[in-house]
Design an enzyme around this catalytic site. Sequence first.
Site: not given
Ligand code: GLP
Length: 266
Positions: A67, A136, A138, A143
């Site tokens: 992403d 949440n 995702h 989302e």
């Molecule tokens: C963002 C990214 C996701 C990731 C999420 C959780 O939203 N787009 O790919 O999994 O954050 O991030 P973290 O690993 O810092 O908790």
Amino acid sequence: MEVIIKKDYSEICEEAVNVIHRSWHKKRNLVLGLATGKTPLGVYEGLIRLYSERKMDFSDVSAFSLDEYLGLPEDHPQSFAFYMQHNFFRHINIPRDNIFRLDALPGDIETHCREYEKKIQSAGGIDIQILGIGKNGHIGFNEPSSSLSSRTRVKTLTQETIEANAHFFRDREDIPRYCLTMGIGTIMESRKILLLASGKEKAEAIRQSIEGSITASIPASILQLHPQAKFIIDAEAASQLTQRKYYEWVYDHKDKVDAFLANKKK
Ligand code: GLP
């Protein structure tokens, strides 16, 4: 779907690194799908270590980004492009031409997304997709309410995700509201999926993803339908799973089960 519960963060990273390393031994031109966030950092560190110890070589490996925030310049520290370059690519020998990214400032967004999907196909599809998970549920930036068969496209971030990422931005005005993300359908076409989660704050999303109903309200729950998805999670992230003991038993007895099945075939 397989649930692998490890003691802590360093153990989940080690497990994911081992899966990737073993796959690379079987296929040197491995196609990886890579995620940002805090969680996969230890995996990238582990892979860099293998490279520096000459146990892994990335000259035939390709990488696709999961992403990207829309509108952030490539050199912004929070852009996917910067994150990957800084935390992974500049430390290994992956050829520049093998790195595929979603563009934060594409000319025509729809064309860009369509072509990105074509590039994944031309590379032969993603062998291993690494994922984190949002609180949440995702995955990528899909989302809750994202179509479970969605393709690469623009998404609007939820307020929750914006807040979760706010501390990465000095100025609140700079926090992006829109992003590009591989779709859930795109992610599900990966041959193998490794979802990593660490810490109590992910426990509820993990419980719903593994033991709840498959629903667009918890995008990661779709992984229940993937035959080669592994949830690699630490004890805290696993703390709300009701079948935890069973998952641990299955994992601990994996070798015995494999030996039993091999014996049956004879
Ligand atoms: C963002 C990214 C996701 C990731 C999420 C959780 O939203 N787009 O790919 O999994 O954050 O991030 P973290 O690993 O810092 O908790």
